[in-house]
Scaffold this motif. Structure first.
Motif, mmCIF file in Angstrom:
data_model
loop_
_atom_site.group_PDB
_atom_site.id
_atom_site.type_symbol
_atom_site.label_atom_id
_atom_site.label_comp_id
_atom_site.label_asym_id
_atom_site.label_seq_id
_atom_site.Cartn_x
_atom_site.Cartn_y
_atom_site.Cartn_z
ATOM 1 N N GLN A 52 0.848 -1.181 0.000
ATOM 2 C CA GLN A 52 0.000 0.000 0.000
ATOM 3 C C GLN A 52 0.892 1.242 0.000
ATOM 4 O O GLN A 52 1.779 1.380 0.838
ATOM 5 C CB GLN A 52 -0.905 -0.001 1.239
ATOM 6 C CG GLN A 52 -1.735 -1.271 1.381
ATOM 7 C CD GLN A 52 -2.612 -1.524 0.176
ATOM 8 O OE1 GLN A 52 -3.406 -0.666 -0.214
ATOM 9 N NE2 GLN A 52 -2.463 -2.694 -0.416
ATOM 10 N N ASP A 53 0.700 2.119 -0.967
ATOM 11 C CA ASP A 53 1.464 3.364 -1.062
ATOM 12 C C ASP A 53 2.968 3.101 -1.111
ATOM 13 O O ASP A 53 3.765 3.779 -0.472
ATOM 14 C CB ASP A 53 1.147 4.287 0.122
ATOM 15 C CG ASP A 53 -0.328 4.641 0.180
ATOM 16 O OD1 ASP A 53 -0.921 4.844 -0.897
ATOM 17 O OD2 ASP A 53 -0.877 4.698 1.283
ATOM 18 N N VAL A 54 3.376 2.098 -1.886
ATOM 19 C CA VAL A 54 4.795 1.758 -1.981
ATOM 20 C C VAL A 54 5.571 2.927 -2.583
ATOM 21 O O VAL A 54 5.116 3.595 -3.505
ATOM 22 C CB VAL A 54 4.981 0.476 -2.817
ATOM 23 C CG1 VAL A 54 4.523 0.674 -4.241
ATOM 24 C CG2 VAL A 54 6.422 0.009 -2.804
ATOM 25 N N GLN A 55 6.764 3.197 -2.016
ATOM 26 C CA GLN A 55 7.527 4.371 -2.410
ATOM 27 C C GLN A 55 8.356 4.160 -3.679
ATOM 28 O O GLN A 55 8.707 5.123 -4.342
ATOM 29 C CB GLN A 55 8.450 4.794 -1.257
ATOM 30 C CG GLN A 55 7.707 5.183 0.016
ATOM 31 C CD GLN A 55 6.798 6.379 -0.196
ATOM 32 O OE1 GLN A 55 7.257 7.407 -0.671
ATOM 33 N NE2 GLN A 55 5.539 6.262 0.136
ATOM 34 N N ASP A 56 8.719 2.903 -3.983
ATOM 35 C CA ASP A 56 9.568 2.670 -5.157
ATOM 36 C C ASP A 56 8.842 1.861 -6.222
ATOM 37 O O ASP A 56 9.397 0.957 -6.825
ATOM 38 C CB ASP A 56 10.888 2.013 -4.760
ATOM 39 C CG ASP A 56 10.713 0.685 -4.036
ATOM 40 O OD1 ASP A 56 9.563 0.302 -3.768
ATOM 41 O OD2 ASP A 56 11.731 0.030 -3.757
ATOM 42 N N ARG A 57 7.612 2.226 -6.466
ATOM 43 C CA ARG A 57 6.790 1.526 -7.450
ATOM 44 C C ARG A 57 7.445 1.542 -8.838
ATOM 45 O O ARG A 57 7.475 0.518 -9.530
ATOM 46 C CB ARG A 57 5.399 2.152 -7.529
ATOM 47 C CG ARG A 57 4.466 1.527 -8.571
ATOM 48 C CD ARG A 57 3.117 2.221 -8.564
ATOM 49 N NE ARG A 57 2.387 1.930 -7.359
ATOM 50 C CZ ARG A 57 1.498 0.935 -7.247
ATOM 51 N NH1 ARG A 57 1.256 0.157 -8.284
ATOM 52 N NH2 ARG A 57 0.854 0.738 -6.118
ATOM 53 N N ASP A 58 7.977 2.685 -9.245
ATOM 54 C CA ASP A 58 8.603 2.768 -10.575
ATOM 55 C C ASP A 58 9.790 1.823 -10.680
ATOM 56 O O ASP A 58 10.006 1.193 -11.722
ATOM 57 C CB ASP A 58 9.050 4.203 -10.867
ATOM 58 C CG ASP A 58 7.878 5.145 -11.100
ATOM 59 O OD1 ASP A 58 6.762 4.646 -11.345
ATOM 60 O OD2 ASP A 58 8.082 6.366 -11.019
ATOM 61 N N ARG A 59 10.561 1.727 -9.612
ATOM 62 C CA ARG A 59 11.712 0.826 -9.607
ATOM 63 C C ARG A 59 11.256 -0.624 -9.756
ATOM 64 O O ARG A 59 11.870 -1.409 -10.482
ATOM 65 C CB ARG A 59 12.489 1.013 -8.302
ATOM 66 C CG ARG A 59 13.793 0.225 -8.227
ATOM 67 C CD ARG A 59 14.436 0.382 -6.856
ATOM 68 N NE ARG A 59 15.732 -0.253 -6.797
ATOM 69 C CZ ARG A 59 16.886 0.391 -6.764
ATOM 70 N NH1 ARG A 59 16.902 1.713 -6.801
ATOM 71 N NH2 ARG A 59 18.022 -0.267 -6.691
ATOM 72 N N ILE A 60 10.169 -0.980 -9.078
ATOM 73 C CA ILE A 60 9.632 -2.342 -9.158
ATOM 74 C C ILE A 60 9.148 -2.639 -10.574
ATOM 75 O O ILE A 60 9.419 -3.708 -11.129
ATOM 76 C CB ILE A 60 8.495 -2.537 -8.133
ATOM 77 C CG1 ILE A 60 9.061 -2.475 -6.707
ATOM 78 C CG2 ILE A 60 7.764 -3.847 -8.367
ATOM 79 C CD1 ILE A 60 8.001 -2.401 -5.629
ATOM 80 N N VAL A 61 8.441 -1.694 -11.161
ATOM 81 C CA VAL A 61 7.931 -1.888 -12.519
ATOM 82 C C VAL A 61 9.093 -2.028 -13.504
ATOM 83 O O VAL A 61 9.068 -2.886 -14.396
ATOM 84 C CB VAL A 61 7.000 -0.725 -12.923
ATOM 85 C CG1 VAL A 61 6.627 -0.812 -14.396
ATOM 86 C CG2 VAL A 61 5.730 -0.749 -12.066
ATOM 87 N N ASP A 62 10.122 -1.218 -13.348
ATOM 88 C CA ASP A 62 11.296 -1.338 -14.221
ATOM 89 C C ASP A 62 11.954 -2.701 -14.068
ATOM 90 O O ASP A 62 12.416 -3.298 -15.047
ATOM 91 C CB ASP A 62 12.320 -0.241 -13.893
ATOM 92 C CG ASP A 62 11.882 1.134 -14.370
ATOM 93 O OD1 ASP A 62 10.963 1.207 -15.216
ATOM 94 O OD2 ASP A 62 12.453 2.135 -13.890
ATOM 95 N N ALA A 63 11.994 -3.197 -12.843
ATOM 96 C CA ALA A 63 12.690 -4.451 -12.572
ATOM 97 C C ALA A 63 11.922 -5.667 -13.069
ATOM 98 O O ALA A 63 12.509 -6.600 -13.629
ATOM 99 C CB ALA A 63 12.956 -4.577 -11.076
#
Length: 217
Positions: free
Chosen positions: A35-46
């Motif tokens: 919930q409200d993860v701070q590094d969502r973009d990093r996760i999506v890139d990975a």
């Protein structure tokens, strides 16, 4: 004035709570996602997408929730169990990367040679991608130190040396050769001959070609 002062104190308290929440690195997993993860973009890139249906262990890794990882492991969860998206908790830790959690999963029986179900992507490939994209080589170093088999080819997939060529990480290919990589050198030479890199990397490519050709003699 007393009422206005009270309202002001309440607003100040709410602002402080909001600031504390924003400073948190991750939040607690809920329904298989953060919930409200701070590094969502990093996760999506990975990973290529943001998982929202995960096991308790997978969700804890995604959310960087060390306590949740411990609870799941103590409850018998496996670091190698497939998630709905085809990854394992260990692969998720290698990809983002969550290096401290990766070490914990490896210590709990995680397979350093694990691979994603559909694309046949190795844990080492995820770690290599994190290094190339983020200049974060921590997961790469951990997997190599954990004796990941650099000569392993998953069914229908590529070896980590072939992945290094495709990602332009020729310095890591040379590192793999130093560590004893030897799989299908003729194929690897063809792949090296088919690519061109920038001026800084091109000399490494030529060096790698000679090194790999030596394996064919």
């Amino acid at each position: 004035m007393g009422k206005l002062k009270t309202i002001g104190l309440i607003l100040a308290g709410l602002a402080m709570l909001a600031a504390c929440g924003a400073a948190a690195v991750e939040s607690t997993p809920k329904n298989g996602a953060c919930q409200d993860v701070q590094d969502r973009d990093r996760i999506v890139d990975a990973l290529g997408y943001f998982p929202n249906r995960l096991s308790p262990l997978g969700a804890a890794v995604l959310c960087n929730d060390a306590a949740g990882v411990e609870r799941a492991l103590k409850g018998g969860a496996s670091p190698n169990a497939r998630e709905p998206g085809g990854e394992t908790p260990l692969l998720i830790a290698a990809a983002i990367p969550r290096t401290d959690l990766l070490k914990r999963l490896l210590a709990s029986g995680g397979d350093p040679n694990s691979w994603e179900k559909d694309a046949r992507t190795l844990a080492l490939h995820y770690a290599l991608s994190a290094g190339v994209q983020r200049d974060d080589w921590s997961a790469w170093d951990v997997l190599l130190a954990s004796h990941a088999d650099i000569n392993f080819r998953p069914p229908g997939g590529a070896t980590i040396a072939e992945d290094a060529v495709s990602l332009g990480a020729v310095d890591k290919l040379l590192q793999l050769l130093d560590r004893g990589y030897h799989v299908d050198p003729a194929r690897l030479v063809r792949e090296l001959e088919a690519v061109r890199y920038d001026a800084n990397t091109e000399p490494l490519r030529l060096q790698a070609i000679e090194r790999v050709r030596a394996l064919m003699r």
